[in-house]
Design a protein around this motif. Structure first.
Motif, PDB file in Angstrom:
ATOM      1  N   VAL A  31      -8.913   8.286 -15.900  1.00 19.70           N
ATOM      2  CA  VAL A  31      -7.992   7.164 -15.774  1.00 19.70           C
ATOM      3  C   VAL A  31      -7.437   7.195 -14.361  1.00 19.70           C
ATOM      4  CG1 VAL A  31      -5.840   6.114 -16.598  1.00 19.70           C
ATOM      5  CG2 VAL A  31      -7.402   7.194 -18.226  1.00 19.70           C
ATOM      6  N   ILE A  32      -7.546   6.079 -13.676  1.00 18.90           N
ATOM      7  CA  ILE A  32      -7.064   5.976 -12.306  1.00 18.90           C
ATOM      8  C   ILE A  32      -5.851   5.053 -12.318  1.00 18.90           C
ATOM      9  CG2 ILE A  32      -7.631   5.275  -9.951  1.00 18.90           C
ATOM     10  CD1 ILE A  32     -10.609   5.692 -10.721  1.00 18.90           C
ATOM     11  N   CYS A  33      -4.734   5.563 -11.808  1.00 12.81           N
ATOM     12  CA  CYS A  33      -3.502   4.781 -11.827  1.00 12.81           C
ATOM     13  C   CYS A  33      -2.965   4.591 -10.423  1.00 12.81           C
ATOM     14  CB  CYS A  33      -2.420   5.490 -12.648  1.00 12.81           C
ATOM     15  SG  CYS A  33      -2.852   5.643 -14.368  1.00 12.81           S
ATOM     16  N   ASN A  34      -2.702   3.370 -10.077  1.00 16.29           N
ATOM     17  CA  ASN A  34      -1.929   3.098  -8.874  1.00 16.29           C
ATOM     18  C   ASN A  34      -0.459   3.243  -9.240  1.00 16.29           C
ATOM     19  OD1 ASN A  34      -3.753   2.227  -6.641  1.00 16.29           O
ATOM     20  ND2 ASN A  34      -4.456   0.841  -8.230  1.00 16.29           N
ATOM     21  N   VAL A  35       0.240   4.105  -8.523  1.00 17.01           N
ATOM     22  CA  VAL A  35       1.637   4.374  -8.838  1.00 17.01           C
ATOM     23  C   VAL A  35       2.511   3.661  -7.816  1.00 17.01           C
ATOM     24  CG1 VAL A  35       3.396   6.160  -9.129  1.00 17.01           C
ATOM     25  CG2 VAL A  35       1.028   6.607  -9.823  1.00 17.01           C
ATOM     26  N   TYR A  36       3.444   2.878  -8.339  1.00 16.25           N
ATOM     27  CA  TYR A  36       4.354   2.135  -7.466  1.00 16.25           C
ATOM     28  C   TYR A  36       5.747   2.738  -7.564  1.00 16.25           C
ATOM     29  CZ  TYR A  36       0.659  -1.323  -7.168  1.00 16.25           C
ATOM     30  OH  TYR A  36      -0.533  -1.949  -6.931  1.00 16.25           O
ATOM     31  N   ARG A  40       6.742  -0.602  -4.433  1.00 17.21           N
ATOM     32  CA  ARG A  40       5.746  -0.424  -3.372  1.00 17.21           C
ATOM     33  C   ARG A  40       4.710   0.595  -3.801  1.00 17.21           C
ATOM     34  NH1 ARG A  40       8.284   0.080   2.531  1.00 17.21           N
ATOM     35  NH2 ARG A  40       7.425  -1.939   3.050  1.00 17.21           N
ATOM     36  N   TRP A  41       3.480   0.338  -3.406  1.00 16.51           N
ATOM     37  CA  TRP A  41       2.415   1.285  -3.734  1.00 16.51           C
ATOM     38  C   TRP A  41       2.713   2.633  -3.093  1.00 16.51           C
ATOM     39  CZ3 TRP A  41      -1.033   4.315  -1.081  1.00 16.51           C
ATOM     40  CH2 TRP A  41      -2.055   4.885  -1.843  1.00 16.51           C
ATOM     41  N   ASP A  42       2.593   3.688  -3.884  1.00 21.30           N
ATOM     42  CA  ASP A  42       2.917   5.020  -3.396  1.00 21.30           C
ATOM     43  C   ASP A  42       1.710   5.940  -3.377  1.00 21.30           C
ATOM     44  OD1 ASP A  42       5.063   6.953  -2.583  1.00 21.30           O
ATOM     45  OD2 ASP A  42       4.410   7.977  -4.397  1.00 21.30           O
ATOM     46  N   ARG A  43       0.955   5.963  -4.454  1.00 17.28           N
ATOM     47  CA  ARG A  43      -0.163   6.904  -4.540  1.00 17.28           C
ATOM     48  C   ARG A  43      -1.076   6.515  -5.697  1.00 17.28           C
ATOM     49  NH1 ARG A  43       4.287   8.935  -6.878  1.00 17.28           N
ATOM     50  NH2 ARG A  43       4.115   9.882  -8.936  1.00 17.28           N
ATOM     51  N   VAL A  44      -2.204   7.187  -5.722  1.00 17.41           N
ATOM     52  CA  VAL A  44      -3.124   7.049  -6.845  1.00 17.41           C
ATOM     53  C   VAL A  44      -3.125   8.361  -7.608  1.00 17.41           C
ATOM     54  CG1 VAL A  44      -5.522   6.662  -7.528  1.00 17.41           C
ATOM     55  CG2 VAL A  44      -4.559   5.394  -5.598  1.00 17.41           C
ATOM     56  N   GLU A  45      -3.004   8.280  -8.909  1.00 17.16           N
ATOM     57  CA  GLU A  45      -3.103   9.476  -9.738  1.00 17.16           C
ATOM     58  C   GLU A  45      -4.343   9.375 -10.609  1.00 17.16           C
ATOM     59  OE1 GLU A  45       0.558   9.950 -11.899  1.00 17.16           O
ATOM     60  OE2 GLU A  45       1.557  10.823 -10.165  1.00 17.16           O
ATOM     61  N   HIS A  46      -4.961  10.522 -10.787  1.00 13.85           N
ATOM     62  CA  HIS A  46      -6.153  10.592 -11.633  1.00 13.85           C
ATOM     63  C   HIS A  46      -5.839  11.470 -12.835  1.00 13.85           C
ATOM     64  CE1 HIS A  46      -8.973   9.029  -8.502  1.00 13.85           C
ATOM     65  NE2 HIS A  46      -7.971   9.406  -7.721  1.00 13.85           N
ATOM     66  N   TYR A  47      -6.364  11.093 -13.953  1.00 16.12           N
ATOM     67  CA  TYR A  47      -6.200  11.875 -15.182  1.00 16.12           C
ATOM     68  C   TYR A  47      -7.525  11.942 -15.903  1.00 16.12           C
ATOM     69  CZ  TYR A  47      -1.183  10.689 -14.865  1.00 16.12           C
ATOM     70  OH  TYR A  47       0.107  10.513 -14.453  1.00 16.12           O
ATOM     71  N   HIS A  48      -7.724  13.052 -16.643  1.00 15.37           N
ATOM     72  CA  HIS A  48      -8.745  13.004 -17.670  1.00 15.37           C
ATOM     73  C   HIS A  48      -8.276  11.972 -18.695  1.00 15.37           C
ATOM     74  CE1 HIS A  48      -8.957  17.317 -16.288  1.00 15.37           C
ATOM     75  NE2 HIS A  48     -10.205  16.928 -16.101  1.00 15.37           N
ATOM     76  N   GLU A  49      -9.203  11.257 -19.278  1.00 15.61           N
ATOM     77  CA  GLU A  49      -8.777  10.226 -20.224  1.00 15.61           C
ATOM     78  C   GLU A  49      -7.919  10.831 -21.332  1.00 15.61           C
ATOM     79  OE1 GLU A  49     -11.459   8.673 -23.040  1.00 15.61           O
ATOM     80  OE2 GLU A  49     -10.638   6.661 -22.927  1.00 15.61           O
ATOM     81  N   GLN A  50      -8.337  11.984 -21.837  1.00 16.10           N
ATOM     82  CA  GLN A  50      -7.598  12.603 -22.930  1.00 16.10           C
ATOM     83  C   GLN A  50      -6.197  13.014 -22.487  1.00 16.10           C
ATOM     84  OE1 GLN A  50      -9.580  15.951 -24.693  1.00 16.10           O
ATOM     85  NE2 GLN A  50      -8.025  16.223 -26.259  1.00 16.10           N
TER      86      GLN A  50
END
Ligand SMILES: [Zn+2]
Length: 63
Positions: A31-36, A40-50
């Motif tokens: 799961v790829i999340c754009n974190v605001y 304002r856009w701050d970073r991208v976080e990645h997660y295992h789907e689970q």
């Protein structure tokens, strides 16, 4: 958003800290999340789907 983990992916899961890595024989999802922050856009976080679901979908339900 939910994506298949592609070959060459080199990121760490934001929840468990382990590498989100491609495995040829397993169709793994990340799961790829754009974190605001404050709108304002701050970073991208990645997660295992689970992990994302275990964390309670912290950035909303993945599309
Ligand atoms: Zn994880």
């Amino acid at each position: 958003m939910t994506r298949l983990i592609e070959a060459g992916t080199e990121v760490d899961c934001a929840r468990c800290g382990e590498r989100v890595k491609f495995q040829a024989r397993v169709k793994s999802l990340q799961v790829i999340c754009n974190v605001y922050v404050r709108g304002r856009w701050d970073r991208v976080e990645h997660y295992h789907e689970q992990c994302y679901h275990e964390a309670g979908d912290p950035h909303g339900v993945a599309a």
